[in-house]
Design a protein around this motif. Structure first.
Motif, PDB file in Angstrom:
ATOM      1  N   GLY A 250      55.907 -16.414  28.197  1.00  0.00           N
ATOM      2  CA  GLY A 250      55.166 -15.872  27.058  1.00  0.00           C
ATOM      3  C   GLY A 250      55.205 -14.358  27.038  1.00  0.00           C
ATOM      4  N   ARG A 251      55.095 -13.733  28.202  1.00  0.00           N
ATOM      5  CA  ARG A 251      55.159 -12.269  28.296  1.00  0.00           C
ATOM      6  C   ARG A 251      56.543 -11.758  27.883  1.00  0.00           C
ATOM      7  N   LYS A 252      57.587 -12.501  28.228  1.00  0.00           N
ATOM      8  CA  LYS A 252      58.933 -12.085  27.817  1.00  0.00           C
ATOM      9  C   LYS A 252      59.045 -12.091  26.289  1.00  0.00           C
ATOM     10  N   TYR A 253      58.593 -13.174  25.662  1.00  0.00           N
ATOM     11  CA  TYR A 253      58.610 -13.240  24.201  1.00  0.00           C
ATOM     12  C   TYR A 253      57.777 -12.117  23.598  1.00  0.00           C
ATOM     13  N   TYR A 254      56.615 -11.876  24.179  1.00  0.00           N
ATOM     14  CA  TYR A 254      55.697 -10.843  23.697  1.00  0.00           C
ATOM     15  C   TYR A 254      56.376  -9.472  23.727  1.00  0.00           C
TER      16      TYR A 254
ATOM     17  N   PRO B 105      43.934 -14.713  31.061  1.00  0.00           N
ATOM     18  CA  PRO B 105      45.081 -13.905  30.634  1.00  0.00           C
ATOM     19  C   PRO B 105      45.861 -14.532  29.467  1.00  0.00           C
ATOM     20  N   SER B 106      46.059 -15.836  29.502  1.00  0.00           N
ATOM     21  CA  SER B 106      46.770 -16.491  28.396  1.00  0.00           C
ATOM     22  C   SER B 106      45.957 -16.384  27.112  1.00  0.00           C
ATOM     23  N   ARG B 107      44.646 -16.488  27.221  1.00  0.00           N
ATOM     24  CA  ARG B 107      43.767 -16.367  26.046  1.00  0.00           C
ATOM     25  C   ARG B 107      43.862 -14.966  25.444  1.00  0.00           C
ATOM     26  N   VAL B 108      43.859 -13.946  26.284  1.00  0.00           N
ATOM     27  CA  VAL B 108      43.963 -12.567  25.798  1.00  0.00           C
ATOM     28  C   VAL B 108      45.270 -12.375  25.034  1.00  0.00           C
ATOM     29  N   TYR B 109      46.371 -12.838  25.612  1.00  0.00           N
ATOM     30  CA  TYR B 109      47.667 -12.671  24.940  1.00  0.00           C
ATOM     31  C   TYR B 109      47.769 -13.540  23.692  1.00  0.00           C
ATOM     32  N   GLU B 110      47.122 -14.685  23.689  1.00  0.00           N
ATOM     33  CA  GLU B 110      47.088 -15.531  22.506  1.00  0.00           C
ATOM     34  C   GLU B 110      46.438 -14.752  21.351  1.00  0.00           C
ATOM     35  N   LEU B 111      45.321 -14.104  21.621  1.00  0.00           N
ATOM     36  CA  LEU B 111      44.628 -13.317  20.601  1.00  0.00           C
ATOM     37  C   LEU B 111      45.470 -12.129  20.146  1.00  0.00           C
ATOM     38  N   ARG B 112      46.158 -11.493  21.071  1.00  0.00           N
ATOM     39  CA  ARG B 112      47.008 -10.353  20.717  1.00  0.00           C
ATOM     40  C   ARG B 112      48.176 -10.793  19.844  1.00  0.00           C
TER      41      ARG B 112
END
Length: 73
Positions: free
Chosen positions: A16-20, A44-51
């Motif tokens: 997910g971080r790579k895609y981000y 951490p996954s929730r934070v990136y989901e919101l971002r």
């Protein structure tokens, strides 16, 4: 040794971080959501989901450096 479930979570988060970072927020969002299916309490996954949701509605500039800057308090 970590559990197989935790390993899957870590791998999904890394993907997910790579895609981000590539600004592929749609795929990143799907990947972080899969990670939260494994562990709904994964912060951490929730934070990136919101971002990702934010950036899908408000795309960053082309020269975006990957840093999320809060605009409001």
């Amino acid at each position: 040794m970590i559990s197989e479930e935790k390993q899957q979570l870590l791998e999904l988060f890394a993907q997910g971080r790579k895609y981000y970072k590539l600004m592929n927020f749609e795929e990143a969002l799907k990947t972080f959501q899969k990670a939260r299916e494994i562990d709904p309490s994964d912060g951490p996954s929730r934070v990136y989901e919101l971002r990702c949701k934010h950036y899908l509605k408000n795309p960053p500039e082309d020269d975006w450096d990957g840093v999320f800057t809060m605009k409001t308090k």
